[in-house]
Motif scaffolding. Structure first.
Motif, PDB file in Angstrom:
ATOM      1  N   ALA A   1      68.205 -21.220  45.258  1.00  5.87           N
ATOM      2  CA  ALA A   1      69.005 -22.001  46.307  1.00  5.87           C
ATOM      3  C   ALA A   1      70.632 -22.067  45.852  1.00  5.87           C
ATOM      4  CB  ALA A   1      68.798 -23.108  46.816  1.00  5.87           C
ATOM      5  N   ASN A   2      70.817 -22.140  44.478  1.00 12.54           N
ATOM      6  CA  ASN A   2      72.455 -22.316  44.196  1.00 12.54           C
ATOM      7  C   ASN A   2      72.990 -21.282  43.318  1.00 12.54           C
ATOM      8  OD1 ASN A   2      72.952 -25.159  45.069  1.00 12.54           O
ATOM      9  ND2 ASN A   2      70.890 -25.329  44.105  1.00 12.54           N
ATOM     10  N   SER A   3      72.384 -20.245  42.806  1.00 15.23           N
ATOM     11  CA  SER A   3      72.901 -19.264  42.209  1.00 15.23           C
ATOM     12  C   SER A   3      73.807 -18.239  43.303  1.00 15.23           C
ATOM     13  CB  SER A   3      71.691 -18.406  41.502  1.00 15.23           C
ATOM     14  OG  SER A   3      71.106 -19.447  40.492  1.00 15.23           O
ATOM     15  N   LEU A   4      74.329 -17.290  42.611  1.00 14.98           N
ATOM     16  CA  LEU A   4      75.322 -16.480  43.184  1.00 14.98           C
ATOM     17  C   LEU A   4      74.342 -15.052  43.159  1.00 14.98           C
ATOM     18  CD1 LEU A   4      77.591 -15.299  45.076  1.00 14.98           C
ATOM     19  CD2 LEU A   4      79.059 -15.056  42.934  1.00 14.98           C
ATOM     20  N   PHE A   5      74.222 -14.652  44.331  1.00 17.26           N
ATOM     21  CA  PHE A   5      73.179 -13.238  44.272  1.00 17.26           C
ATOM     22  C   PHE A   5      74.284 -12.180  44.892  1.00 17.26           C
ATOM     23  CE2 PHE A   5      69.988 -16.236  43.965  1.00 17.26           C
ATOM     24  CZ  PHE A   5      68.998 -15.658  43.632  1.00 17.26           C
ATOM     25  N   LEU A   6      74.521 -10.928  44.230  1.00 20.47           N
ATOM     26  CA  LEU A   6      75.459  -9.784  44.603  1.00 20.47           C
ATOM     27  C   LEU A   6      74.448  -8.628  44.956  1.00 20.47           C
ATOM     28  CD1 LEU A   6      77.585  -9.906  41.581  1.00 20.47           C
ATOM     29  CD2 LEU A   6      77.855 -11.109  43.304  1.00 20.47           C
ATOM     30  N   LEU A   7      74.944  -8.157  46.354  1.00 23.00           N
ATOM     31  CA  LEU A   7      73.971  -6.774  46.620  1.00 23.00           C
ATOM     32  C   LEU A   7      75.274  -5.715  46.757  1.00 23.00           C
ATOM     33  CD1 LEU A   7      71.648  -5.468  47.836  1.00 23.00           C
ATOM     34  CD2 LEU A   7      72.232  -6.236  49.963  1.00 23.00           C
ATOM     35  N   VAL A   8      75.050  -4.685  46.018  1.00 16.21           N
ATOM     36  CA  VAL A   8      76.343  -3.989  45.972  1.00 16.21           C
ATOM     37  C   VAL A   8      75.433  -2.551  46.025  1.00 16.21           C
ATOM     38  CG1 VAL A   8      78.192  -2.915  44.804  1.00 16.21           C
ATOM     39  CG2 VAL A   8      77.454  -5.319  44.484  1.00 16.21           C
ATOM     40  N   ALA A   9      75.546  -1.826  47.091  1.00 16.55           N
ATOM     41  CA  ALA A   9      74.799  -0.414  47.310  1.00 16.55           C
ATOM     42  C   ALA A   9      75.751   0.271  48.394  1.00 16.55           C
ATOM     43  CB  ALA A   9      73.650  -0.656  47.598  1.00 16.55           C
ATOM     44  N   GLY A  10      75.430   1.463  48.652  1.00 18.07           N
ATOM     45  CA  GLY A  10      75.820   2.234  49.496  1.00 18.07           C
ATOM     46  C   GLY A  10      76.775   3.720  49.248  1.00 18.07           C
ATOM     47  N   SER A  11      77.567   3.445  47.938  1.00 18.07           N
ATOM     48  CA  SER A  11      78.072   4.611  47.399  1.00 18.07           C
ATOM     49  C   SER A  11      77.359   5.910  47.436  1.00 18.07           C
ATOM     50  CB  SER A  11      78.625   4.358  46.377  1.00 18.07           C
ATOM     51  OG  SER A  11      79.742   3.314  46.308  1.00 18.07           O
ATOM     52  N   ASP A  12      76.217   5.736  46.758  1.00 11.36           N
ATOM     53  CA  ASP A  12      75.342   6.945  46.558  1.00 11.36           C
ATOM     54  C   ASP A  12      74.796   7.448  47.692  1.00 11.36           C
ATOM     55  OD1 ASP A  12      75.141   7.125  43.474  1.00 11.36           O
ATOM     56  OD2 ASP A  12      74.988   5.081  43.916  1.00 11.36           O
ATOM     57  N   ASP A  13      74.554   6.600  48.724  1.00 10.84           N
ATOM     58  CA  ASP A  13      73.922   6.968  50.005  1.00 10.84           C
ATOM     59  C   ASP A  13      74.799   7.958  50.758  1.00 10.84           C
ATOM     60  OD1 ASP A  13      71.302   5.522  50.242  1.00 10.84           O
ATOM     61  OD2 ASP A  13      72.810   3.718  50.476  1.00 10.84           O
ATOM     62  N   ILE A  14      76.230   7.395  50.731  1.00  7.76           N
ATOM     63  CA  ILE A  14      77.012   8.273  51.332  1.00  7.76           C
ATOM     64  C   ILE A  14      77.512   9.617  50.572  1.00  7.76           C
ATOM     65  CG2 ILE A  14      79.490   8.217  52.439  1.00  7.76           C
ATOM     66  CD1 ILE A  14      78.960   5.139  52.963  1.00  7.76           C
ATOM     67  N   ALA A  15      77.858   9.432  49.414  1.00  9.61           N
ATOM     68  CA  ALA A  15      78.566  10.550  48.692  1.00  9.61           C
ATOM     69  C   ALA A  15      77.298  11.443  48.163  1.00  9.61           C
ATOM     70  CB  ALA A  15      78.918  10.152  47.429  1.00  9.61           C
ATOM     71  N   ASN A  16      76.074  11.360  47.961  1.00  8.02           N
ATOM     72  CA  ASN A  16      75.178  12.047  47.413  1.00  8.02           C
ATOM     73  C   ASN A  16      74.260  12.438  48.551  1.00  8.02           C
ATOM     74  OD1 ASN A  16      76.453  11.771  44.794  1.00  8.02           O
ATOM     75  ND2 ASN A  16      75.051  10.124  44.278  1.00  8.02           N
ATOM     76  N   THR A  17      73.397  11.384  49.041  1.00 11.10           N
ATOM     77  CA  THR A  17      72.563  11.808  50.060  1.00 11.10           C
ATOM     78  C   THR A  17      72.828  12.577  51.201  1.00 11.10           C
ATOM     79  OG1 THR A  17      71.243   9.866  49.287  1.00 11.10           O
ATOM     80  CG2 THR A  17      70.423  10.736  51.213  1.00 11.10           C
ATOM     81  N   TYR A  18      74.035  11.784  51.759  1.00 10.14           N
ATOM     82  CA  TYR A  18      74.388  12.219  53.300  1.00 10.14           C
ATOM     83  C   TYR A  18      75.489  13.512  53.133  1.00 10.14           C
ATOM     84  CZ  TYR A  18      76.165  12.213  57.893  1.00 10.14           C
ATOM     85  OH  TYR A  18      76.428  12.536  59.160  1.00 10.14           O
TER      86      TYR A  18
END
Length: 248
Positions: free
Chosen positions: A169-186
């Motif tokens: 409940a008190n820790s900091l959670f990071l979600l970092v994504a999207g670069s590979d979706d746009i640059a590579n997959t798309y």
């Protein structure tokens, strides 16, 4: 209709920290916490921006366990970070007073103290689109959540149910994504030929929303969702499309 209302209610109660990083010659992090606020751990999910070495232990083509990676890290050796030194997960953990280096969850040398103060589940080459990690055999976000479930059980065994709930409940959670979706997959691989930009980014946004809601279901309350950086300036795109001078 009931499901949509429930999801909307859950989303509205989330404490989302919107962070931005300037990708210049040096990454500068400046965070001022309220007085007496203690963050017990930092935990990261996503792609290469916060992968601190998980891909070292995965059979994937996306690797950085060789020089010049790590030349400015402690000892000047590659660690599995897609950087010459520390990555944003490390910098943020130090800035909020936790530790200077966030280890990878798959690091075979992981200690109980590492678990209690935070780890990274991220994998270079992963993304919101489930196709993205499959293209390079990276760790998908779904698999990262499965590892997180293991992590929760390990923490519970170490410190008990009450302290485990406090950490979540008190820790900091990071979600970092999207670069590979746009640059590579798309764009580069055209792996989603029936999607235009609007529909593809909607797919990504829905995936991010689902992931955040799942974290909330585990008892997580402090979540920071990062946007993608200027993709035209990352090394691979400068090499592929920047001409002889590798311009952005």
């Amino acid at each position: 209709m009931k499901d949509n209302t429930s999801r909307s209610s859950s989303c509205s109660s989330l404490k989302l920290c919107l962070l931005s990083i300037l990708f210049l010659t040096e990454t500068v992090v400046a965070i001022k916490l309220p007085p007496n606020l203690k963050i017990p751990a930092l935990i990261a999910f996503g792609d290469s921006i916060v992968d601190t070495g998980n891909n070292n232990n995965v059979k994937t083509v996306v690797k950085c366990d060789f020089q010049p990676y790590g030349i400015n890290f402690q000892g000047g050796v590659p660690t599995g970070r897609f950087c010459d030194g520390r990555v944003p997960a490390d910098l943020l953990a130090e800035e909020v007073g936790i530790k200077s280096v966030v280890p990878a969850y798959l690091d075979p040398n992981l200690t109980p103290k590492d678990l209690l103060t935070g780890v990274s589940f991220a994998s270079g080459g992963s993304g919101y689109d489930p196709i993205t990690p499959k293209l390079v055999a990276a760790i998908s976000l779904q698999k990262q959540l499965e590892y997180f479930e293991e992590y929760i059980e390990k923490v519970k065994n170490l410190v008990g149910e009450e302290r485990k709930n406090f950490i979540l409940a008190n820790s900091l959670f990071l979600l970092v994504a999207g670069s590979d979706d746009i640059a590579n997959t798309y764009y580069d691989l055209h792996a989603r030929p029936h999607y235009d930009v609007d529909s593809y980014t909607t797919l990504m946004a829905n995936s991010a929303s689902d992931f955040v809601n799942k974290l909330y279901g585990y008892g997580v309350r402090r979540i920071a969702v990062f946007g993608a950086p200027p993709l035209g300036c990352i090394p691979s795109q400068r090499t592929l499309g920047g001409g002889l001078l590798r311009v952005c």
